[in-house]
Design an enzyme around this catalytic site. Sequence first.
Site, PDB file in Angstrom:
ATOM      1  N   CYS A 113       0.818  -1.223   0.000  1.00 29.92           N
ATOM      2  CA  CYS A 113       0.000   0.000   0.000  1.00 29.92           C
ATOM      3  C   CYS A 113       0.845   1.262   0.000  1.00 29.92           C
ATOM      4  O   CYS A 113       0.379   2.326  -0.399  1.00 29.92           O
ATOM      5  CB  CYS A 113      -0.939   0.014   1.201  1.00 29.92           C
ATOM      6  SG  CYS A 113      -2.067  -1.366   1.221  1.00 29.92           S
ATOM      7  N   HIS A 258      -3.551   7.214   0.971  1.00 33.27           N
ATOM      8  CA  HIS A 258      -3.853   5.864   0.499  1.00 33.27           C
ATOM      9  C   HIS A 258      -5.258   5.505   0.968  1.00 33.27           C
ATOM     10  O   HIS A 258      -5.615   5.723   2.124  1.00 33.27           O
ATOM     11  CB  HIS A 258      -2.812   4.889   1.061  1.00 33.27           C
ATOM     12  CG  HIS A 258      -3.275   3.469   0.986  1.00 33.27           C
ATOM     13  ND1 HIS A 258      -3.732   2.891  -0.181  1.00 33.27           N
ATOM     14  CD2 HIS A 258      -3.378   2.509   1.946  1.00 33.27           C
ATOM     15  CE1 HIS A 258      -4.085   1.651   0.060  1.00 33.27           C
ATOM     16  NE2 HIS A 258      -3.886   1.383   1.339  1.00 33.27           N
ATOM     17  N   ASN A 288      -9.933  -0.880  -1.508  1.00 30.76           N
ATOM     18  CA  ASN A 288      -8.500  -0.633  -1.317  1.00 30.76           C
ATOM     19  C   ASN A 288      -7.745  -1.233  -2.506  1.00 30.76           C
ATOM     20  O   ASN A 288      -7.687  -2.455  -2.655  1.00 30.76           O
ATOM     21  CB  ASN A 288      -8.068  -1.280   0.005  1.00 30.76           C
ATOM     22  CG  ASN A 288      -6.596  -1.083   0.316  1.00 30.76           C
ATOM     23  OD1 ASN A 288      -5.802  -0.735  -0.550  1.00 30.76           O
ATOM     24  ND2 ASN A 288      -6.233  -1.324   1.560  1.00 30.76           N
TER      25      ASN A 288
HETATM   26  N1  ACO Z   1     -18.506  -9.394   7.218  1.00 24.90           N
HETATM   27  C1  ACO Z   1     -19.119  -9.659   8.380  1.00 24.90           C
HETATM   28  N2  ACO Z   1     -18.463  -9.943   9.513  1.00 24.90           N
HETATM   29  C2  ACO Z   1     -17.117  -9.937   9.468  1.00 24.90           C
HETATM   30  C3  ACO Z   1     -16.410  -9.654   8.277  1.00 24.90           C
HETATM   31  C4  ACO Z   1     -17.158  -9.384   7.131  1.00 24.90           C
HETATM   32  N3  ACO Z   1     -16.570  -9.089   5.950  1.00 24.90           N
HETATM   33  N4  ACO Z   1     -15.095  -9.713   8.552  1.00 24.90           N
HETATM   34  C5  ACO Z   1     -14.966 -10.032   9.849  1.00 24.90           C
HETATM   35  N5  ACO Z   1     -16.197 -10.155  10.403  1.00 24.90           N
HETATM   36  C6  ACO Z   1     -16.546 -10.488  11.778  1.00 24.90           C
HETATM   37  C7  ACO Z   1     -15.413 -11.144  12.522  1.00 24.90           C
HETATM   38  O1  ACO Z   1     -15.421 -12.522  12.256  1.00 24.90           O
HETATM   39  C8  ACO Z   1     -15.765 -10.811  13.952  1.00 24.90           C
HETATM   40  O2  ACO Z   1     -16.750 -11.704  14.367  1.00 24.90           O
HETATM   41  P1  ACO Z   1     -16.762 -12.278  15.887  1.00 24.90           P
HETATM   42  O3  ACO Z   1     -16.876 -11.067  16.769  1.00 24.90           O
HETATM   43  O4  ACO Z   1     -17.943 -13.150  15.901  1.00 24.90           O
HETATM   44  O5  ACO Z   1     -15.451 -12.982  16.045  1.00 24.90           O
HETATM   45  C9  ACO Z   1     -16.418  -9.442  13.866  1.00 24.90           C
HETATM   46  O6  ACO Z   1     -16.784  -9.263  12.491  1.00 24.90           O
HETATM   47  C10 ACO Z   1     -15.532  -8.314  14.290  1.00 24.90           C
HETATM   48  O7  ACO Z   1     -14.278  -8.502  13.693  1.00 24.90           O
HETATM   49  P2  ACO Z   1     -13.093  -7.552  14.014  1.00 24.90           P
HETATM   50  O8  ACO Z   1     -11.901  -8.013  13.285  1.00 24.90           O
HETATM   51  O9  ACO Z   1     -13.012  -7.353  15.495  1.00 24.90           O
HETATM   52  O10 ACO Z   1     -13.624  -6.213  13.389  1.00 24.90           O
HETATM   53  P3  ACO Z   1     -12.938  -4.820  13.421  1.00 24.90           P
HETATM   54  O11 ACO Z   1     -13.868  -3.871  14.093  1.00 24.90           O
HETATM   55  O12 ACO Z   1     -11.537  -4.860  13.867  1.00 24.90           O
HETATM   56  O13 ACO Z   1     -12.941  -4.446  11.881  1.00 24.90           O
HETATM   57  C11 ACO Z   1     -11.517  -4.403   9.961  1.00 24.90           C
HETATM   58  C12 ACO Z   1     -12.244  -5.269  10.965  1.00 24.90           C
HETATM   59  C13 ACO Z   1     -12.533  -3.620   9.128  1.00 24.90           C
HETATM   60  C14 ACO Z   1     -10.706  -5.288   9.025  1.00 24.90           C
HETATM   61  C15 ACO Z   1     -10.623  -3.415  10.740  1.00 24.90           C
HETATM   62  O14 ACO Z   1      -9.797  -4.112  11.625  1.00 24.90           O
HETATM   63  C16 ACO Z   1      -9.812  -2.586   9.816  1.00 24.90           C
HETATM   64  O15 ACO Z   1     -10.314  -1.717   9.158  1.00 24.90           O
HETATM   65  N6  ACO Z   1      -8.488  -2.802   9.790  1.00 24.90           N
HETATM   66  C17 ACO Z   1      -7.599  -2.151   8.872  1.00 24.90           C
HETATM   67  C18 ACO Z   1      -7.391  -3.092   7.766  1.00 24.90           C
HETATM   68  C19 ACO Z   1      -7.019  -2.458   6.471  1.00 24.90           C
HETATM   69  O16 ACO Z   1      -7.378  -1.366   6.134  1.00 24.90           O
HETATM   70  N7  ACO Z   1      -6.311  -3.230   5.717  1.00 24.90           N
HETATM   71  C20 ACO Z   1      -5.983  -2.827   4.422  1.00 24.90           C
HETATM   72  C21 ACO Z   1      -4.605  -3.167   4.044  1.00 24.90           C
HETATM   73  S1  ACO Z   1      -3.424  -2.248   4.855  1.00 24.90           S
HETATM   74  C22 ACO Z   1      -3.678  -0.756   4.435  1.00 24.90           C
HETATM   75  O17 ACO Z   1      -4.114  -0.492   3.357  1.00 24.90           O
HETATM   76  C23 ACO Z   1      -3.361   0.240   5.425  1.00 24.90           C
END
Ligand code: ACO
Length: 331
Positions: A113, A258, A288
């Site tokens: 990224c 980004h 993304n």
């Molecule tokens: N749909 C529905 N439910 C989902 C999904 C989905 N696509 N994905 C995960 N869940 C569930 C999980 O299984 C979890 O369930 P559980 O509580 O029963 O175990 C629940 O949702 C919560 O999951 P978390 O991982 O705690 O959710 P969080 O609030 O952390 O959000 C997310 C997840 C959106 C990925 C967040 O952590 C995030 O935005 N992280 C940054 C990731 C990112 O941007 N990556 C891109 C690459 S790096 C970059 O570009 C910077």
Amino acid sequence: MPRTEFIATGFHVPERVVTNDDLAQIMDTSDEWISQRSGIKARHWVSDGETGATLARQAALQALAKAGMKATDLDCIVYCTCTPDHFEPGNGVFLQRELGISDIPAIDVRNQCAGFVYGLSVADAWIRTGQYRRVLLVGAEVHSRGLDRTTRGRDTAVLFGDGAGVVLLGPTDDPKRGVLSTHVFADGRHAEKLWVDGPGLAHDPFVSHELLDQGFHLPHMEGRDVFKFASVKMPESVAIALKANGFTPADVKLLVPHQANMRIIEMVQKATGLRDDQVYANIQRYGNTTAASIPIALDEALAEKRLARGDLLMLTAFGSGFTWGSAAIRW
Ligand code: ACO
């Protein structure tokens, strides 16, 4: 020493649009979950026959046409991607072939990224020192084929999209314009927090049915850590770039971050103290697209006339590695 100016931009995304509701048909997710957590409403996925190099070719031809240049006018290709078409060689040479040119150098930048900001840093150094004059800087990704498009992979599958964005760079003698500075960083202690383990030569054999069954070829992400670091490191790098040039947030016309996640963009905006009109976001439509996200957003921001000659443009990115950085550009 000349500075590096942006001569023209271009981008291309596949025709196929995949909405959150489409994803809910193939995995246990919902438009509500994806929209609330990421701000993403849709992304584009490639169809048969499309590759990273073909997407990049379309974007490059657009930028060349805007600049009134031909592919044969290019001196160098800097190709940033974390989703190459092949294990080797790098994608720069495949794009070069797509453009029907040869002999000029083509380098691949593997900084995920943060790839575009890293690539800009390389291209800027080459242009300023006079090594190359016309550099095609590319960010292009095909994520869709590498995602686990089942409920098992839903935490990453819903975030990423395919696309390519390019900028044509060249020297300017105007001391008031161009790339003022770039700042790039890395911290390999976090390499496994967002990674694709294989196929890789750390494994012997480097690929096996057993490893494939374990999903070692699929992206693995510790989303909360990524979120936490990105929300701190992007604004920190913007502050470094502002300070290096004696600017304050009030001087910024537009920050193009980004496009990782709308919530991360909002955190970056808050931490940098910028207003809504100073920050550009289009993640809603593309998801993304890693190294492609900044040049795609920049092209759209220009089409919307969000930047004029003399404005201060800031870029910032964060990604796997962890790697991150920023750039200050006088438009
Ligand atoms: N749909 C529905 N439910 C989902 C999904 C989905 N696509 N994905 C995960 N869940 C569930 C999980 O299984 C979890 O369930 P559980 O509580 O029963 O175990 C629940 O949702 C919560 O999951 P978390 O991982 O705690 O959710 P969080 O609030 O952390 O959000 C997310 C997840 C959106 C990925 C967040 O952590 C995030 O935005 N992280 C940054 C990731 C990112 O941007 N990556 C891109 C690459 S790096 C970059 O570009 C910077």
